[in-house]
Design a protein around this motif. Structure first.
Motif, PDB file in Angstrom:
ATOM      1  N   ALA A 303       0.818  -1.224   0.000  1.00 49.23           N
ATOM      2  CA  ALA A 303       0.000   0.000   0.000  1.00 49.23           C
ATOM      3  C   ALA A 303       0.851   1.274   0.000  1.00 49.23           C
ATOM      4  O   ALA A 303       0.426   2.314  -0.506  1.00 49.23           O
ATOM      5  N   PHE A 304       2.071   1.161   0.541  1.00 50.54           N
ATOM      6  CA  PHE A 304       2.938   2.346   0.551  1.00 50.54           C
ATOM      7  C   PHE A 304       4.298   2.039  -0.080  1.00 50.54           C
ATOM      8  O   PHE A 304       5.283   2.710   0.190  1.00 50.54           O
ATOM      9  N   HIS A 306       6.867   1.865  -3.249  1.00 49.59           N
ATOM     10  CA  HIS A 306       7.029   2.609  -4.505  1.00 49.59           C
ATOM     11  C   HIS A 306       8.088   1.908  -5.324  1.00 49.59           C
ATOM     12  O   HIS A 306       9.242   1.843  -4.935  1.00 49.59           O
ATOM     13  N   MET A 315       9.432  10.584  -4.658  1.00 46.99           N
ATOM     14  CA  MET A 315       9.334  10.365  -3.204  1.00 46.99           C
ATOM     15  C   MET A 315      10.559  10.909  -2.477  1.00 46.99           C
ATOM     16  O   MET A 315      10.452  11.466  -1.389  1.00 46.99           O
ATOM     17  N   ARG A 319       7.799  13.567  -0.288  1.00 44.98           N
ATOM     18  CA  ARG A 319       6.930  12.402  -0.058  1.00 44.98           C
ATOM     19  C   ARG A 319       5.534  12.569  -0.657  1.00 44.98           C
ATOM     20  O   ARG A 319       4.950  11.641  -1.230  1.00 44.98           O
ATOM     21  N   THR A 320       5.003  13.797  -0.561  1.00 45.94           N
ATOM     22  CA  THR A 320       3.613  13.993  -0.985  1.00 45.94           C
ATOM     23  C   THR A 320       3.433  13.932  -2.503  1.00 45.94           C
ATOM     24  O   THR A 320       2.308  13.975  -2.990  1.00 45.94           O
ATOM     25  N   GLU A 323       2.370  10.188  -2.260  1.00 43.20           N
ATOM     26  CA  GLU A 323       1.663   9.622  -1.095  1.00 43.20           C
ATOM     27  C   GLU A 323       0.597  10.587  -0.597  1.00 43.20           C
ATOM     28  O   GLU A 323       0.914  11.711  -0.205  1.00 43.20           O
ATOM     29  N   ASN A 326       0.132   9.456   5.165  1.00 45.41           N
ATOM     30  CA  ASN A 326       1.424   9.145   5.742  1.00 45.41           C
ATOM     31  C   ASN A 326       1.359   7.714   6.315  1.00 45.41           C
ATOM     32  O   ASN A 326       0.478   7.436   7.131  1.00 45.41           O
ATOM     33  N   PRO A 327       2.279   6.829   5.880  1.00 46.80           N
ATOM     34  CA  PRO A 327       2.198   5.443   6.392  1.00 46.80           C
ATOM     35  C   PRO A 327       2.218   5.373   7.916  1.00 46.80           C
ATOM     36  O   PRO A 327       1.596   4.487   8.507  1.00 46.80           O
ATOM     37  N   TRP A 332       1.989   1.844   9.984  1.00 45.01           N
ATOM     38  CA  TRP A 332       3.047   1.043   9.370  1.00 45.01           C
ATOM     39  C   TRP A 332       4.351   1.157  10.137  1.00 45.01           C
ATOM     40  O   TRP A 332       5.129   0.226  10.198  1.00 45.01           O
TER      41      TRP A 332
END
Ligand code: KIV
Ligand code: ZN
Length: 527
Positions: A303-304, A306, A315, A319-320, A323, A326-327, A332
């Protein structure tokens, strides 16, 4: 939230999260949980801060009744609901089971579609309407918090639904639920149905409108969110979306959609502790044996992740770029926790806390000992390892078969042979077997020792973490007398994990069907 006043008195955008993992979720083929396992899930749901736990269907069996009663007694700060068909016996059983809850709820239901009336219930619409009045009134005589559901609402006549819901509210229902029992509706149709009910059911604002969707066409989450946008204020969901057939609406998807895009759904929000989502997901999949697909939203392993170069580049810069969540916010990070044998008891307790795993003191000690054994064999023990140990610890209960010793031999060109010693209630039994590979041979040896007739339906092995020293987790499903029984096993050796999983499935089988036929071939004896 436990009575009519508090149901309607809370912030109008607050969405009540009604978790039915232990009722509708547990109805998934082969997902049956023992009472201890249900308690573990209930504790995790309390830590997750759901509003309502539907703990089971008390009239279904004495085991279901006891599990609901135990969950009602121990779960604080949450409403505990028991399901009941719209008849006196079921409602009285549910009332007894939830009686000791801080906030008890009876959830009663009856089908309202003509298909169900004609083919299943053999009742007229007027008869059903009468039953709704008497059942809801009876439930209200026990508790002030009563939910009423029209089963198969989305295939029912809309004007008849208006009559039924109105009767339920007049009789005292505080929540009215509009289930899409067969996963048939669409977002726009569901919204139109919500509008129809809001416009035509008198006194509808005295009750909370609830939605309950199944995923037969893959639209459960979309339908649920659309209904929230149209004013529904309770969502009925399960962890990982487990449930009958294609499952129910996934709790984690609805919660995170509301957290991320709540403005698109009428400003709806929940108070779920989102950092607990991944640990609870792992606990439920570990206990039920229902794996989470890797690309599952929020809680899937990928799910997170890449993979594409362009994405990785983005990334690294920001990050955004790729994503939207936020994991860390969905838990996570906790699963990446790393412990070793020098982490000590305090570090171990802290890991349990970070993972949202609530254990009583004796279990903390048991799991800690297994953690130390594992830490001797595995360099880095991760949060995922600990979650797997906890799920495994819950599974090893009294009255179940325990693996004492095993041996399997395999060489080029020949069949594998195995022998096993198992223990139950202090007595030991041994058996020998051969087969196509060590797991097959060991299962044959277990069959010879235990002697329970069954058919192996499903076998799955996965590594809990990457790496050569990873623990192997095995899920097994067996069929006997038309029923499915699951078991899971954990060990750094996958043959051993397989044997444990098979024994756990056979223990479930025997506990639920003590009359199970013993296989004629069994010659071993308890000693
Ligand atoms: O799907 C359904 O209709 C149900 C009801 C009992 C609420 O699970
Ligand atoms: Zn359902």
């Amino acid at each position: 939230m436990s009575d009519r006043e508090s149901n309607v008195g809370i912030d109008q955008n607050r969405v009540i999260v009604f978790d039915t993992t232990l009722r509708d979720g547990e109805q998934s083929p082969g997902a049956t949980l023992t009472t201890d396992e249900k308690l573990q899930v209930a504790d995790a749901l309390v830590a997750l801060k759901v509003d309502v736990i539907e703990a089971g269907f008390p009239a279904a069996s004495p085991g279901d009744f006891e599990a609901v009663r135990e969950i009602a007694r121990r779960s604080k700060g949450v409403t505990v609901a028991g399901l009941a068909r719209a008849n006196g016996k079921d409602i009285e059983r549910a009332a007894m089971a939830v009686r000791d809850a801080e906030h008890p709820r009876i959830h009663t239901f009856i089908a309202t579609s003509d298909i169900h009336l004609n083919h299943k219930l053999h009742m007229t619409r007027d008869e059903v309407l009468d039953r709704v009045r008497t059942s809801v009134a009876l439930a209200r005589s026990f508790v002030s918090d009563v939910e009423f559901s029209c089963e198969d609402a989305t295939r029912s006549d809309w004007d008849y639904l208006v009559q039924v819901f109105q009767a339920a509210i007049e009789a005292g229902a505080t929540t009215i639920n509009v289930p899409d029992t067969v996963g048939y509706t669409t977002p726009t149709e569901y919204v139109a149905l919500m509008e129809h009910l809001k416009t035509n059911v008198e006194r509808i604002d005295e009750a909370v409108i609830s939605v309950h969707c199944h995923n037969d066409l893959g639209m459960a989450t979309a339908n649920t969110l659309a209904a929230v946008g149209a004013g529904a204020r309770q969502v009925e969901v399960t962890i990982n979306g487990i449930g009958e057939r294609a499952g129910n609406t996934a709790l984690e998807e609805v919660v995170m959609a509301l957290q991320t895009r709540g403005e698109r759904f009428g400003g709806g929000y929940t108070e779920v502790e989102t950092t607990r989502l991944v640990p609870v997901s792992r606990l439920v999949s570990g206990l039920t044996g229902l794996q989470v697909q890797v690309n599952k939203a929020i809680v899937g392993a990928n799910a997170f992740a890449h993979e594409a170069g362009i994405h990785q580049d983005g990334m690294l810069k920001e990050r955004t770029t790729y994503e939207i969540m936020n994991p860390q916010d969905v838990g996570w990070e906790g699963t990446r926790l790393v412990l070793g044998k020098h982490s000590g008891r305090a570090g171990f307790r802290n890991a349990l806390k970070e993972l949202g795993l609530v254990l009583d003191e004796s279990r903390v000690q048991d799991v800690y000992e297994r953690f130390l054994e594992l830490a001797d064999r595995k360099k880095h023990v991760t949060g995922a390892d600990i979650a797997a140990l906890v799920a495994d610890e819950v599974a090893g209960e009294d009255g179940s078969y325990e693996l004492v010793r095993w041996n399997a031999a395999i060489g080029t060109g020949g069949a594998a042979t195995a022998s096993v010693v198992v223990r139950k209630d202090g007595g030991e039994r041994s058996g020998d077997g051969d087969g196509n590979g060590p797991v097959d041979a060991l299962f044959a040896a277990i069959d010879a020792a235990v002697g329970l007739e069954n058919e192996l339906e499903y076998y799955h092995v996965e590594a809990v973490t990457p790496g050569e020293d990873a623990q192997g987790q095995v899920h097994v499903r067996v069929r006997a007398g038309g029923q499915l029984y699951t078991g899971h096993g954990l060990a750094t050796d996958i043959v051993e994990a397989s044997a444990k999983a098979y024994l756990a499935a056979l223990s479930h089988l025997e506990q639920e069907r003590p009359d199970t036929v013993l296989m004629g071939s069994s010659t071993s004896r308890w000693s």
